[in-house]
Design a protein around this motif. Structure first.
Motif, PDB file in Angstrom:
ATOM      1  N   VAL A 239       0.838  -1.200   0.000  1.00 50.83           N
ATOM      2  CA  VAL A 239       0.000   0.000   0.000  1.00 50.83           C
ATOM      3  C   VAL A 239       0.874   1.252   0.000  1.00 50.83           C
ATOM      4  O   VAL A 239       0.620   2.222  -0.737  1.00 50.83           O
ATOM      5  CB  VAL A 239      -0.944   0.001   1.221  1.00 50.83           C
ATOM      6  CG1 VAL A 239      -1.603   1.362   1.399  1.00 50.83           C
ATOM      7  CG2 VAL A 239      -2.019  -1.066   1.067  1.00 50.83           C
ATOM      8  N   TRP A 240       1.923   1.256   0.827  1.00 49.00           N
ATOM      9  CA  TRP A 240       2.836   2.399   0.862  1.00 49.00           C
ATOM     10  C   TRP A 240       3.509   2.586  -0.495  1.00 49.00           C
ATOM     11  O   TRP A 240       3.651   3.714  -0.976  1.00 49.00           O
ATOM     12  CB  TRP A 240       3.865   2.198   1.958  1.00 49.00           C
ATOM     13  CG  TRP A 240       4.944   3.238   2.035  1.00 49.00           C
ATOM     14  CD1 TRP A 240       6.283   3.036   1.954  1.00 49.00           C
ATOM     15  CD2 TRP A 240       4.776   4.655   2.212  1.00 49.00           C
ATOM     16  NE1 TRP A 240       6.967   4.226   2.070  1.00 49.00           N
ATOM     17  CE2 TRP A 240       6.065   5.234   2.230  1.00 49.00           C
ATOM     18  CE3 TRP A 240       3.659   5.480   2.362  1.00 49.00           C
ATOM     19  CZ2 TRP A 240       6.280   6.605   2.379  1.00 49.00           C
ATOM     20  CZ3 TRP A 240       3.865   6.846   2.507  1.00 49.00           C
ATOM     21  CH2 TRP A 240       5.162   7.401   2.525  1.00 49.00           C
ATOM     22  N   TYR A 241       3.912   1.491  -1.133  1.00 49.75           N
ATOM     23  CA  TYR A 241       4.533   1.570  -2.449  1.00 49.75           C
ATOM     24  C   TYR A 241       3.585   2.223  -3.448  1.00 49.75           C
ATOM     25  O   TYR A 241       3.980   3.137  -4.205  1.00 49.75           O
ATOM     26  CB  TYR A 241       4.922   0.172  -2.931  1.00 49.75           C
ATOM     27  CG  TYR A 241       5.412   0.139  -4.358  1.00 49.75           C
ATOM     28  CD1 TYR A 241       6.763   0.282  -4.652  1.00 49.75           C
ATOM     29  CD2 TYR A 241       4.520  -0.015  -5.425  1.00 49.75           C
ATOM     30  CE1 TYR A 241       7.227   0.260  -5.964  1.00 49.75           C
ATOM     31  CE2 TYR A 241       4.966  -0.032  -6.738  1.00 49.75           C
ATOM     32  CZ  TYR A 241       6.315   0.105  -6.999  1.00 49.75           C
ATOM     33  OH  TYR A 241       6.761   0.100  -8.297  1.00 49.75           O
ATOM     34  N   TRP A 242       2.325   1.774  -3.494  1.00 50.02           N
ATOM     35  CA  TRP A 242       1.397   2.295  -4.491  1.00 50.02           C
ATOM     36  C   TRP A 242       0.929   3.705  -4.165  1.00 50.02           C
ATOM     37  O   TRP A 242       0.549   4.447  -5.067  1.00 50.02           O
ATOM     38  CB  TRP A 242       0.226   1.337  -4.666  1.00 50.02           C
ATOM     39  CG  TRP A 242       0.663   0.088  -5.387  1.00 50.02           C
ATOM     40  CD1 TRP A 242       0.838  -1.155  -4.856  1.00 50.02           C
ATOM     41  CD2 TRP A 242       1.035  -0.001  -6.766  1.00 50.02           C
ATOM     42  NE1 TRP A 242       1.293  -2.022  -5.819  1.00 50.02           N
ATOM     43  CE2 TRP A 242       1.419  -1.345  -7.004  1.00 50.02           C
ATOM     44  CE3 TRP A 242       1.074   0.907  -7.814  1.00 50.02           C
ATOM     45  CZ2 TRP A 242       1.841  -1.782  -8.256  1.00 50.02           C
ATOM     46  CZ3 TRP A 242       1.487   0.477  -9.063  1.00 50.02           C
ATOM     47  CH2 TRP A 242       1.861  -0.857  -9.276  1.00 50.02           C
ATOM     48  N   LEU A 243       0.974   4.088  -2.908  1.00 54.02           N
ATOM     49  CA  LEU A 243       0.737   5.493  -2.580  1.00 54.02           C
ATOM     50  C   LEU A 243       1.846   6.371  -3.154  1.00 54.02           C
ATOM     51  O   LEU A 243       1.591   7.448  -3.699  1.00 54.02           O
ATOM     52  CB  LEU A 243       0.653   5.681  -1.060  1.00 54.02           C
ATOM     53  CG  LEU A 243      -0.673   5.321  -0.389  1.00 54.02           C
ATOM     54  CD1 LEU A 243      -0.541   5.434   1.122  1.00 54.02           C
ATOM     55  CD2 LEU A 243      -1.788   6.242  -0.884  1.00 54.02           C
ATOM     56  N   LEU A 244       3.084   5.898  -3.029  1.00 50.31           N
ATOM     57  CA  LEU A 244       4.204   6.635  -3.620  1.00 50.31           C
ATOM     58  C   LEU A 244       4.120   6.642  -5.147  1.00 50.31           C
ATOM     59  O   LEU A 244       4.498   7.624  -5.793  1.00 50.31           O
ATOM     60  CB  LEU A 244       5.530   6.016  -3.180  1.00 50.31           C
ATOM     61  CG  LEU A 244       5.916   6.215  -1.714  1.00 50.31           C
ATOM     62  CD1 LEU A 244       7.180   5.420  -1.393  1.00 50.31           C
ATOM     63  CD2 LEU A 244       6.127   7.689  -1.402  1.00 50.31           C
ATOM     64  N   ALA A 245       3.625   5.545  -5.727  1.00 47.33           N
ATOM     65  CA  ALA A 245       3.537   5.442  -7.177  1.00 47.33           C
ATOM     66  C   ALA A 245       2.396   6.273  -7.753  1.00 47.33           C
ATOM     67  O   ALA A 245       2.382   6.534  -8.969  1.00 47.33           O
ATOM     68  CB  ALA A 245       3.365   3.978  -7.591  1.00 47.33           C
ATOM     69  N   THR A 246       1.441   6.679  -6.933  1.00 46.66           N
ATOM     70  CA  THR A 246       0.311   7.487  -7.403  1.00 46.66           C
ATOM     71  C   THR A 246       0.395   8.908  -6.842  1.00 46.66           C
ATOM     72  O   THR A 246       0.731   9.852  -7.558  1.00 46.66           O
ATOM     73  CB  THR A 246      -1.014   6.827  -7.014  1.00 46.66           C
ATOM     74  OG1 THR A 246      -1.011   6.538  -5.594  1.00 46.66           O
ATOM     75  CG2 THR A 246      -1.210   5.524  -7.771  1.00 46.66           C
ATOM     76  N   ALA A 247       0.114   9.036  -5.550  1.00 46.90           N
ATOM     77  CA  ALA A 247       0.167  10.367  -4.928  1.00 46.90           C
ATOM     78  C   ALA A 247       1.583  10.933  -4.972  1.00 46.90           C
ATOM     79  O   ALA A 247       1.779  12.134  -5.190  1.00 46.90           O
ATOM     80  CB  ALA A 247      -0.332  10.282  -3.486  1.00 46.90           C
ATOM     81  N   GLY A 248       2.578  10.065  -4.781  1.00 48.68           N
ATOM     82  CA  GLY A 248       3.963  10.534  -4.807  1.00 48.68           C
ATOM     83  C   GLY A 248       4.346  11.097  -6.160  1.00 48.68           C
ATOM     84  O   GLY A 248       4.969  12.168  -6.253  1.00 48.68           O
ATOM     85  N   LEU A 249       3.980  10.401  -7.235  1.00 52.43           N
ATOM     86  CA  LEU A 249       4.295  10.905  -8.570  1.00 52.43           C
ATOM     87  C   LEU A 249       3.486  12.157  -8.890  1.00 52.43           C
ATOM     88  O   LEU A 249       3.968  13.045  -9.609  1.00 52.43           O
ATOM     89  CB  LEU A 249       4.039   9.818  -9.610  1.00 52.43           C
ATOM     90  CG  LEU A 249       5.020   8.638  -9.594  1.00 52.43           C
ATOM     91  CD1 LEU A 249       4.677   7.636 -10.692  1.00 52.43           C
ATOM     92  CD2 LEU A 249       6.461   9.127  -9.758  1.00 52.43           C
ATOM     93  N   ALA A 250       2.257  12.254  -8.366  1.00 54.04           N
ATOM     94  CA  ALA A 250       1.472  13.478  -8.551  1.00 54.04           C
ATOM     95  C   ALA A 250       2.159  14.662  -7.887  1.00 54.04           C
ATOM     96  O   ALA A 250       2.182  15.776  -8.430  1.00 54.04           O
ATOM     97  CB  ALA A 250       0.057  13.286  -7.988  1.00 54.04           C
ATOM     98  N   VAL A 251       2.727  14.420  -6.705  1.00 53.57           N
ATOM     99  CA  VAL A 251       3.468  15.475  -6.009  1.00 53.57           C
ATOM    100  C   VAL A 251       4.708  15.871  -6.808  1.00 53.57           C
ATOM    101  O   VAL A 251       5.026  17.062  -6.937  1.00 53.57           O
ATOM    102  CB  VAL A 251       3.857  15.009  -4.589  1.00 53.57           C
ATOM    103  CG1 VAL A 251       4.834  15.983  -3.942  1.00 53.57           C
ATOM    104  CG2 VAL A 251       2.615  14.870  -3.723  1.00 53.57           C
ATOM    105  N   VAL A 252       5.395  14.884  -7.365  1.00 54.07           N
ATOM    106  CA  VAL A 252       6.603  15.166  -8.146  1.00 54.07           C
ATOM    107  C   VAL A 252       6.263  15.961  -9.406  1.00 54.07           C
ATOM    108  O   VAL A 252       6.903  16.983  -9.714  1.00 54.07           O
ATOM    109  CB  VAL A 252       7.316  13.850  -8.515  1.00 54.07           C
ATOM    110  CG1 VAL A 252       8.420  14.108  -9.541  1.00 54.07           C
ATOM    111  CG2 VAL A 252       7.905  13.202  -7.273  1.00 54.07           C
ATOM    112  N   VAL A 253       5.248  15.528 -10.152  1.00 56.19           N
ATOM    113  CA  VAL A 253       4.875  16.219 -11.393  1.00 56.19           C
ATOM    114  C   VAL A 253       4.415  17.640 -11.102  1.00 56.19           C
ATOM    115  O   VAL A 253       4.836  18.598 -11.766  1.00 56.19           O
ATOM    116  CB  VAL A 253       3.777  15.434 -12.137  1.00 56.19           C
ATOM    117  CG1 VAL A 253       3.251  16.239 -13.319  1.00 56.19           C
ATOM    118  CG2 VAL A 253       4.315  14.090 -12.618  1.00 56.19           C
ATOM    119  N   SER A 254       3.539  17.798 -10.097  1.00 55.40           N
ATOM    120  CA  SER A 254       3.076  19.149  -9.748  1.00 55.40           C
ATOM    121  C   SER A 254       4.230  20.004  -9.235  1.00 55.40           C
ATOM    122  O   SER A 254       4.268  21.217  -9.475  1.00 55.40           O
ATOM    123  CB  SER A 254       1.962  19.067  -8.701  1.00 55.40           C
ATOM    124  OG  SER A 254       2.411  18.402  -7.524  1.00 55.40           O
ATOM    125  N   GLY A 255       5.186  19.376  -8.548  1.00 51.85           N
ATOM    126  CA  GLY A 255       6.361  20.111  -8.087  1.00 51.85           C
ATOM    127  C   GLY A 255       7.209  20.611  -9.244  1.00 51.85           C
ATOM    128  O   GLY A 255       7.725  21.735  -9.204  1.00 51.85           O
TER     129      GLY A 255
END
Length: 353
Positions: A239-255
């Motif tokens: 679950v932590w991995y897929w949170l990083l793969a979804t919300a984490g990548l959204a944070v990176v792209v928006s950043g």
């Protein structure tokens, strides 16, 4: 702690310190440049007189009218910007603080009631290689950058309510300038390393049928009997991995959208990127607190796996029994002088993913 691991920690710490010092030096230079009256005057916007106001009111734009926004057709008062401000100040900031505070309270309460999860059986003294040097380096690099970004981001969002009243405008402004530079410079590095670590650990984190049973037993906290089945990664780690793969990548792209505002994005895109960035980052920070607790204080034996690369055979049996069955033949007896040193693990161990 093995000698290679000690040097790895030393060089990583030194590199991180150099990044921090460089960022602070750059922010100080910027602040001094901004404080130069001559330079400020040379870049100041010309005075707005009655003629300019008449042009604004009539919708005209002349040589004396300045609008720094990319491809802008807004009036002088930007209703879109006020909408963004209301969303950020009335919803994102308060609920972000509530989410992080609630997670901290839950962790403290859980620790006081349940306590640390100790091993059910004594340690065997036999070790299994779980993480290679490369994998541990990736993990600690991403984890360190995540913590720095989380702290600096929280300072940008909430720091004015804490440090400005304590230290005054001058110190607070310098602190915020340094925080912003640090956040903006290490953010892209974090994004690149996150993509690398997600790609490397993808296969281990694909969902399996036994993951549902792990959830039903709360990772072994609900009910009695043996610990639920888990392969190299249990369902909670997935679950932590897929949170990083979804919300984490959204944070990176928006950043990246916010960090590089010279690739065609207009003001509206920047505002929505800021909202997405804040929501995703605050949510990940709250969940990361639970991840950090479980991997350190909450579970016996978890931290030493990521610190040394090896886990005790007993820990592997209890927490990742399916992986243990595949890797148990590679266990090393630490009390046997004939076995190789744990500090000299192979770079590509023969173990199941």
């Amino acid at each position: 702690m093995s000698t290679p691991h000690t040097w790895l920690v030393f060089w990583r710490t030194l590199a991180f310190a150099l990044v921090v010092l460089g960022s602070l030096s750059l922010s100080t230079t910027t602040a001094l440049a901004q404080a130069d009256p001559e330079r400020e005057i040379s870049t100041a916007v010309p005075a707005v007189d009655a003629d300019v106001w008449r042009q604004v009111k009539s919708g005209e734009t002349g040589a004396n009218y300045r609008d720094s926004r990319f491809d802008s057709n807004y009036n002088l008062i930007n209703a879109s910007g006020e909408t963004w401000r209301q969303i950020r100040n009335r919803w994102v900031s308060p609920f972000g603080m509530i989410a992080i505070g609630a997670m901290l309270a839950m962790i403290v309460l859980f620790y006081l009631i349940v306590g640390r999860k100790h091993l059910d059986e004594p340690r065997s003294g036999r070790k299994l290689l779980r993480w290679t040097i490369l994998e541990r380096s990736l993990h600690w690099s991403v984890a360190t950058l995540f913590i720095v970004l989380a702290l600096s981001g929280l300072n940008l969002l909430y720091g004015k309510f804490v440090f400005r009243p304590l230290f005054g405008d001058a110190i607070w402004a310098s602190m915020m300038s340094g925080t912003k530079v640090l956040h903006n410079y290490i953010g892209p590095v974090f994004g690149i390393l996150l993509v690398i670590i997600l790609a490397k650990f993808l296969v281990r984190n694909l969902p399996k049928k036994h993951d549902w049973a792990w959830f039903k037993q709360g990772g072994g906290l609900i009910g009695k009997g043996r610990h639920p089945d888990a392969d190299f990664a249990n369902a909670g780690e997935k679950v932590w991995y897929w949170l990083l793969a979804t919300a984490g990548l959204a944070v990176v792209v928006s950043g990246f959208v916010l960090d590089f505002p010279n690739y065609g994005q207009d003001r509206d895109a920047m505002q929505w990127a800021n909202i997405i960035h804040a929501i995703g980052a605050l949510g990940l920070t709250a969940v990361a607190l639970g991840h950090i607790y479980i991997g350190t204080l909450g579970t016996e034996g978890s931290l030493e796996g990521m610190a040394t690369g090896y886990v005790d055979e007993t820990w592997a049996k209890e927490h990742h029994n399916l992986w243990y069955e595949k890797a148990k033949d590679q266990a090393v007896d630490v009390n046997d002088p004939g076995q190789p040193s744990l500090g000299n693990e192979p770079t590509s161990p023969q173990r199941s993913s």
